[in-house]
Design an enzyme around this catalytic site. Structure first.
Site, mmCIF file in Angstrom:
data_model
loop_
_atom_site.group_PDB
_atom_site.id
_atom_site.type_symbol
_atom_site.label_atom_id
_atom_site.label_comp_id
_atom_site.label_asym_id
_atom_site.label_seq_id
_atom_site.Cartn_x
_atom_site.Cartn_y
_atom_site.Cartn_z
ATOM 1 C CE1 TYR A 1 42.400 -25.954 117.424
ATOM 2 C CE2 TYR A 1 41.691 -27.131 115.452
ATOM 3 C CZ TYR A 1 42.590 -26.285 115.959
ATOM 4 O OH TYR A 1 43.396 -25.497 114.906
ATOM 5 C CG ASP B 1 33.471 -25.685 114.275
ATOM 6 O OD1 ASP B 1 33.604 -26.099 113.321
ATOM 7 O OD2 ASP B 1 34.506 -25.340 114.865
ATOM 8 C CE LYS C 1 39.486 -30.606 110.105
ATOM 9 N NZ LYS C 1 39.304 -30.284 111.315
HETATM 10 C C1 LIG Z 1 39.578 -28.757 111.821
HETATM 11 C C2 LIG Z 1 38.573 -27.865 112.401
HETATM 12 C C3 LIG Z 1 38.566 -26.607 112.540
HETATM 13 C C4 LIG Z 1 39.839 -25.829 111.734
HETATM 14 O O1 LIG Z 1 39.629 -25.820 110.559
HETATM 15 P P1 LIG Z 1 40.985 -25.535 109.615
HETATM 16 O O2 LIG Z 1 40.792 -25.700 108.160
HETATM 17 O O3 LIG Z 1 42.239 -26.641 110.176
HETATM 18 O O4 LIG Z 1 41.483 -24.258 109.957
HETATM 19 C C5 LIG Z 1 37.561 -25.957 113.017
HETATM 20 N N1 LIG Z 1 36.626 -26.606 113.874
HETATM 21 C C6 LIG Z 1 36.784 -27.929 113.972
HETATM 22 C C7 LIG Z 1 35.510 -28.352 114.613
HETATM 23 C C8 LIG Z 1 37.639 -28.456 113.272
HETATM 24 O O5 LIG Z 1 37.753 -29.956 113.521
#
Ligand SMILES: *Cc1c(COP(=O)(O)O)cnc(C)c1O
Length: 437
Positions: free
Chosen positions: A156, A251, A279
């Site tokens: 994701y 990511d 995060k």
């Molecule tokens: C949470 C997450 C996102 C998206 O971040 P948001 O701040 O919710 O837009 C993208 N990549 C990964 C791996 C994530 O865990």
């Protein structure tokens, strides 16, 4: 006047309950929530409404207390509302909440990210992980002059158009890993392969290697539960990208500053071209970032032709919160503490599930319990989990004051506020719950 009379004649409306708030929310917010997994669709029932969160504890508006293993989906690495973050935000707010003009915190944050994540030579801040990923993809396309991107099933990357193809997290929880509203012509530029299958990726490269702008992945996929890259896998991806002139994007929105100061790339010894973050670096405020090789980052406006911007990007409150959190993690060597807490949890849960068809997977402070036999190495394996059994386990834990993510396809998170004693108590309760399966 007695207390009883006072309350009977009070003009104050009764404090709203979770149930009444939920009914109001359903009228005015689609599905009652601002992000889908919060709606408890993966486990059934109604969500509770939070009143306050402190340390590893959440109290809902009905006065119930929970030990929290979601940590606002990752950011709360020091637990909720750590004093250092509250102080930093309060103090910074006195000087203004947003400028849209360069400020010193932006420079500090950029320097700290570049120091902690060596592959990042230059970095730009955004307001969410989604925005960071969206910008990194555009940059990869702009820098290579290519259009095709490769992602992995179950990974994701936020709700970016091109990446909501076989995505994990909420999309997977709702059984719709492909979103409506994404032009087929755009989705056609995204190729998806199974994680931990290097041959599949090789095949994609031999077919269309010259068209691939980038390969993007969660180096430790944690949006379909949690599984780890097998030895040599990430190295193999790195080599294929380099051989074909495609950029490698890690990511690390979830893993960055959580698994290690330098993220998963530090642990596995891989140097990606670009990295996305979020995060933990926001300390619980809305933040994302993307960075990497200076020659690529310099393709961004105003230096280069790839446009990217943001009214609130580099927001002083968000950066103050993030900086305070990172500084405190360094001061207390939080990563070592989290590893020992994680190891403690792993030992007790593995003990509780032995001789059961369950699988517990963990790295550092992230974990997942699957309701099927392991090993789990990709999305296909993760989908074998008995989600009905997970839902029963979720509700049994919730009834005992333990809050896990309301979906099989999310990781659990520890914070430095989860003490060893708390985890011991939780392990006893979980052992009793698991004994029933
Ligand atoms: C949470 C997450 C996102 C998206 O971040 P948001 O701040 O919710 O837009 C993208 N990549 C990964 C791996 C994530 O865990």
């Amino acid at each position: 006047m007695s207390d009883l009379q006072r309350s009977a004649f009070s003009l104050q409306p009764a404090a709203p309950t979770s149930h009444s708030l939920w009914n109001r929310a359903l009228h005015r917010i689609p599905g009652g929530v601002n992000s889908p997994v919060r709606a408890f669709r993966g486990v059934g029932g109604e969500p509770f409404f939070v009143n306050k969160a402190q340390g590893c504890t959440i109290t809902d508006v009905d006065g119930r207390e929970y030990i929290d293993f979601v940590g606002t989906w990752g950011p709360a690495i020091l637990g909720h509302a750590p004093q250092v973050v509250i102080d930093a935000v309060t103090e910074t707010a006195k000087y203004g909440t947003s400028f849209g003009i360069p400020n010193a915190l932006e420079v500090k944050m950029a320097e700290i990210i570049c120091r902690m994540v060596p592959s990042v030579e230059k970095v730009r801040m955004t307001n969410s992980g989604t925005e960071a990923v969206m910008s990194a993809i555009r940059l990869a396309r702009g820098a290579t002059g290519r259009e095709r991107i490769v992602k992995f099933e179950g990974c994701y990357h936020g709700h970016v158009d091109s990446l909501l193809v076989k995505a994990g997290s909420g999309a997977l929880t709702l059984g719709q890993p492909d979103s409506a509203g994404i032009p087929a012509s755009l989705a056609a530029l995204t190729t998806t392969v199974s994680f931990n299958d290097l041959e599949a990726l090789k095949a994609v490269f031999s077919e269309s290697g010259q068209e691939i702008a980038c390969v993007i992945l969660e180096p430790v996929p944690a949006n379909a539960g949690l599984y780890l890259p097998e030895p040599g896998y990430l190295e193999g991806i790195r080599r294929l990208c380099s051989d074909h002139g495609a950029l490698l994007i890690f990511d690390e929105v979830m893993t960055g500053f959580r698994l290690d100061p330098g993220g998963a790339q530090e642990i596995y010894g891989i140097t990606p071209d670009l990295t996305t973050l979020g995060k933990v670096i926001g300390g619980g405020l809305p933040v994302g970032a993307f960075g990497g090789r200076a020659d690529i980052m310099d393709q961004l406006a105003p230096l280069g032709p790839v446009y990217q911007a943001g009214t609130l990007s580099g927001n002083p409150l968000a950066l103050a919160a993030g900086l305070a959190q990172l500084k405190e993690m360094e001061r207390i060597n939080g990563w070592a503490l989290l590893e020992s807490l994680g190891a403690q949890m792993e030992e007790s849960i593995k003990d509780a599930i032995k001789e059961k068809p369950l699988t517990f997977q963990r790295i550092g402070s992230m974990f997942c319990l699957y309701f099927c036999e392991g090993p789990i190495r990709n999305l296909e394996d993760a989908k074998r989990s008995d989600t009905a059994a997970f839902a029963r386990y979720f509700h049994a834990a919730l009834a005992q004051g333990i809050y896990f993510a309301p979906s099989q396809y999310e990781a659990g998170f520890l914070s430095t506020a989860h003490t060893s004693e708390t985890l011991e108590r939780i392990a006893q309760i979980m052992t009793q719950i698991i004994a029933k399966y």
